[in-house]
Structures are given as C-alpha cells and as structure tokens.
Design a protein around this motif. Structure first.
Motif, PDB file in Angstrom:
ATOM      1  N   THR A 131     138.711  22.114  -0.154  1.00  0.00           N
ATOM      2  CA  THR A 131     138.710  22.680   1.187  1.00  0.00           C
ATOM      3  C   THR A 131     139.123  21.594   2.172  1.00  0.00           C
ATOM      4  OG1 THR A 131     136.904  24.169   0.590  1.00  0.00           O
ATOM      5  CG2 THR A 131     137.312  23.827   2.944  1.00  0.00           C
ATOM      6  N   ILE A 132     140.161  21.877   2.948  1.00  0.00           N
ATOM      7  CA  ILE A 132     140.616  20.973   4.000  1.00  0.00           C
ATOM      8  C   ILE A 132     140.267  21.646   5.318  1.00  0.00           C
ATOM      9  CG2 ILE A 132     142.595  19.832   5.060  1.00  0.00           C
ATOM     10  CD1 ILE A 132     143.915  19.969   2.208  1.00  0.00           C
ATOM     11  N   TYR A 133     139.448  20.979   6.125  1.00  0.00           N
ATOM     12  CA  TYR A 133     138.994  21.548   7.392  1.00  0.00           C
ATOM     13  C   TYR A 133     139.951  21.153   8.513  1.00  0.00           C
ATOM     14  CZ  TYR A 133     134.715  22.229   4.760  1.00  0.00           C
ATOM     15  OH  TYR A 133     133.795  22.605   3.810  1.00  0.00           O
ATOM     16  N   LEU A 134     140.472  22.155   9.201  1.00  0.00           N
ATOM     17  CA  LEU A 134     141.349  21.943  10.351  1.00  0.00           C
ATOM     18  C   LEU A 134     140.577  22.402  11.582  1.00  0.00           C
ATOM     19  CD1 LEU A 134     144.627  23.371   8.770  1.00  0.00           C
ATOM     20  CD2 LEU A 134     143.936  20.964   8.932  1.00  0.00           C
ATOM     21  N   ALA A 135     140.072  21.468  12.365  1.00  0.00           N
ATOM     22  CA  ALA A 135     139.199  21.802  13.493  1.00  0.00           C
ATOM     23  C   ALA A 135     139.898  22.668  14.533  1.00  0.00           C
ATOM     24  CB  ALA A 135     138.649  20.529  14.135  1.00  0.00           C
ATOM     25  N   ASP A 136     141.223  22.600  14.602  1.00  0.00           N
ATOM     26  CA  ASP A 136     141.948  23.435  15.562  1.00  0.00           C
ATOM     27  C   ASP A 136     142.354  24.780  14.960  1.00  0.00           C
ATOM     28  OD1 ASP A 136     143.851  22.273  13.857  1.00  0.00           O
ATOM     29  OD2 ASP A 136     145.380  22.180  15.420  1.00  0.00           O
ATOM     30  N   GLY A 137     141.905  25.076  13.766  1.00  0.00           N
ATOM     31  CA  GLY A 137     142.188  26.351  13.124  1.00  0.00           C
ATOM     32  C   GLY A 137     143.499  26.341  12.369  1.00  0.00           C
ATOM     33  N   HIS A 175     149.144  26.247  12.800  1.00  0.00           N
ATOM     34  CA  HIS A 175     150.001  25.622  11.794  1.00  0.00           C
ATOM     35  C   HIS A 175     150.730  26.655  10.930  1.00  0.00           C
ATOM     36  CE1 HIS A 175     147.914  22.010  12.989  1.00  0.00           C
ATOM     37  NE2 HIS A 175     146.795  22.684  12.841  1.00  0.00           N
ATOM     38  N   ALA A 176     150.839  27.872  11.423  1.00  0.00           N
ATOM     39  CA  ALA A 176     151.390  28.973  10.627  1.00  0.00           C
ATOM     40  C   ALA A 176     152.777  28.653  10.061  1.00  0.00           C
ATOM     41  CB  ALA A 176     151.428  30.259  11.454  1.00  0.00           C
ATOM     42  N   GLU A 177     153.660  28.087  10.876  1.00  0.00           N
ATOM     43  CA  GLU A 177     155.022  27.803  10.414  1.00  0.00           C
ATOM     44  C   GLU A 177     155.011  26.795   9.261  1.00  0.00           C
ATOM     45  OE1 GLU A 177     159.043  25.773  12.164  1.00  0.00           O
ATOM     46  OE2 GLU A 177     157.949  27.114  13.507  1.00  0.00           O
ATOM     47  N   LEU A 178     154.260  25.710   9.423  1.00  0.00           N
ATOM     48  CA  LEU A 178     154.176  24.703   8.363  1.00  0.00           C
ATOM     49  C   LEU A 178     153.468  25.249   7.129  1.00  0.00           C
ATOM     50  CD1 LEU A 178     153.398  21.509  10.463  1.00  0.00           C
ATOM     51  CD2 LEU A 178     155.484  21.988   9.167  1.00  0.00           C
ATOM     52  N   LEU A 179     152.428  26.039   7.336  1.00  0.00           N
ATOM     53  CA  LEU A 179     151.717  26.614   6.196  1.00  0.00           C
ATOM     54  C   LEU A 179     152.631  27.519   5.379  1.00  0.00           C
ATOM     55  CD1 LEU A 179     148.306  27.323   7.924  1.00  0.00           C
ATOM     56  CD2 LEU A 179     148.724  25.684   6.073  1.00  0.00           C
ATOM     57  N   GLY A 180     153.619  28.116   6.048  1.00  0.00           N
ATOM     58  CA  GLY A 180     154.570  28.984   5.354  1.00  0.00           C
ATOM     59  C   GLY A 180     155.440  28.247   4.347  1.00  0.00           C
ATOM     60  N   VAL A 181     155.570  26.932   4.510  1.00  0.00           N
ATOM     61  CA  VAL A 181     156.404  26.150   3.588  1.00  0.00           C
ATOM     62  C   VAL A 181     155.599  25.094   2.825  1.00  0.00           C
ATOM     63  CG1 VAL A 181     158.523  26.540   4.892  1.00  0.00           C
ATOM     64  CG2 VAL A 181     157.110  24.539   5.423  1.00  0.00           C
ATOM     65  N   LEU A 182     154.275  25.148   2.951  1.00  0.00           N
ATOM     66  CA  LEU A 182     153.409  24.150   2.307  1.00  0.00           C
ATOM     67  C   LEU A 182     153.430  24.237   0.790  1.00  0.00           C
ATOM     68  CD1 LEU A 182     151.228  21.907   2.451  1.00  0.00           C
ATOM     69  CD2 LEU A 182     149.530  23.755   2.642  1.00  0.00           C
ATOM     70  N   GLY A 183     153.341  25.435   0.268  1.00  0.00           N
ATOM     71  CA  GLY A 183     153.170  25.636  -1.170  1.00  0.00           C
ATOM     72  C   GLY A 183     151.911  26.447  -1.387  1.00  0.00           C
ATOM     73  N   PRO A 184     151.481  26.621  -2.633  1.00  0.00           N
ATOM     74  CA  PRO A 184     150.354  27.501  -2.949  1.00  0.00           C
ATOM     75  C   PRO A 184     149.049  27.071  -2.273  1.00  0.00           C
ATOM     76  CG  PRO A 184     151.483  26.792  -4.963  1.00  0.00           C
ATOM     77  CD  PRO A 184     152.058  26.009  -3.828  1.00  0.00           C
ATOM     78  N   HIS A 185     148.466  27.990  -1.517  1.00  0.00           N
ATOM     79  CA  HIS A 185     147.194  27.747  -0.839  1.00  0.00           C
ATOM     80  C   HIS A 185     146.623  29.085  -0.387  1.00  0.00           C
ATOM     81  CE1 HIS A 185     149.984  28.201   2.537  1.00  0.00           C
ATOM     82  NE2 HIS A 185     148.937  28.610   3.231  1.00  0.00           N
ATOM     83  N   THR A 186     145.384  29.074   0.032  1.00  0.00           N
ATOM     84  CA  THR A 186     144.768  30.211   0.705  1.00  0.00           C
ATOM     85  C   THR A 186     144.129  29.678   1.974  1.00  0.00           C
ATOM     86  OG1 THR A 186     142.755  29.988  -0.625  1.00  0.00           O
ATOM     87  CG2 THR A 186     144.383  31.577  -1.406  1.00  0.00           C
ATOM     88  N   LEU A 187     143.756  30.604   2.870  1.00  0.00           N
ATOM     89  CA  LEU A 187     143.238  30.209   4.176  1.00  0.00           C
ATOM     90  C   LEU A 187     141.933  30.888   4.518  1.00  0.00           C
ATOM     91  CD1 LEU A 187     146.535  30.544   6.268  1.00  0.00           C
ATOM     92  CD2 LEU A 187     145.519  28.429   5.396  1.00  0.00           C
ATOM     93  N   GLY A 188     141.128  30.202   5.302  1.00  0.00           N
ATOM     94  CA  GLY A 188     139.996  30.754   6.014  1.00  0.00           C
ATOM     95  C   GLY A 188     140.282  30.499   7.484  1.00  0.00           C
TER      96      GLY A 188
END
Length: 138
Positions: free
Chosen positions: A80-86, A90-103
């Motif tokens: 789990t990587i915590y992103l304090a700003d939610g 980061h939606a655009e970067l998350l789209g090209v990050l690779g396999p992951h899930t989000l909370g």
C-alpha cells in the motif's frame, strides 16, 4: 492514517522482518525511492506504516492531526502506497503506471517490477510536493 510517528521503532528491522519476499524487496526499494524523493529519513508510524516527512491537517470541523507526507506499508495482499493528496490528482500518470488498484488515498501494487519506476517516482514527487508545499488543502 493519523498516527504519531514512533521514533523508537526500527524501520530497518521492520523491513527485514517482512515475510513475503516480493513485499520485502518492494519495501526496501520504496524506502530508498521515498527517501530520495523526499529528502527525509523513514520513520515508523504505528506498527506497520513507513512514513516520510510530516503533513499537519486541519479539517473544517476543527479536527486536526499529523500524518506522514508520503508513506507505504507492505501488506499481505499488496504493498500500500499512501498518497496524502489522494489518487484523483494523479489519474493521468496512474493510467500509464502499470498493474495496480486504488483506494481513496491508496495505491496498491502487488509487484513493483511490473510498474513503470519513472512514472511511480513522478507520482510520489507530485504528491509529496502538493502536501509539503501547501497546494493540497487536506
């Protein structure tokens, strides 16, 4: 994730004790990456969160506290990587990050070797800057 940092806990011992070999490998890599990105030393926040820097928050209700500016925890199912700003910021970067899930404020990665390390670093840099430079109001 509002915990006081536990300065007496040994981050190195915690990371070395992670049972799952991929989680342990990823935890050591994330600790080095987050230290480089933030310029901060890791501290234990509670029994299982490794945090870097501090973010003081105040809600409109008056409730306030401190959280790490960025953090991670090697959990059984995923790191789990915590992103304090939610995650939305980061939606655009998350789209090209690779396999992951989000909370809401969490990025879950099962294996760091399957994601783009440059993209992950960009996400961490942006999140840390937003939290520590005051551009994030949380």
């Amino acid at each position: 994730m509002a915990h006081e940092p536990n300065g007496t806990s040994d981050v190195d011992a915690f990371l070395a004790a992670v049972d799952h070999p991929v989680r342990r490998r990823d935890a050591l890599a994330l600790a080095a990456l987050m230290a480089r990105v933030t310029g901060e030393q890791p501290r234990m926040w509670g029994p299982s969160i490794v945090g870097f820097g501090t973010h003081h928050y105040v809600y409109p209700s008056g409730r306030e506290g401190d959280t790490p500016a960025t953090a991670f925890s090697p959990r059984k199912a995923a790191t789990t990587i915590y992103l304090a700003d939610g995650t939305e910021a980061h939606a655009e970067l998350l789209g090209v990050l690779g396999p992951h899930t989000l909370g809401k404020g969490c990025l879950y990665v099962k294996d760091l070797e399957t994601v783009d390390p440059g993209v992950l670093e960009q996400i961490l840099r942006r999140s840390y800057a937003a939290v520590t430079e005051g551009t994030f109001g949380g």
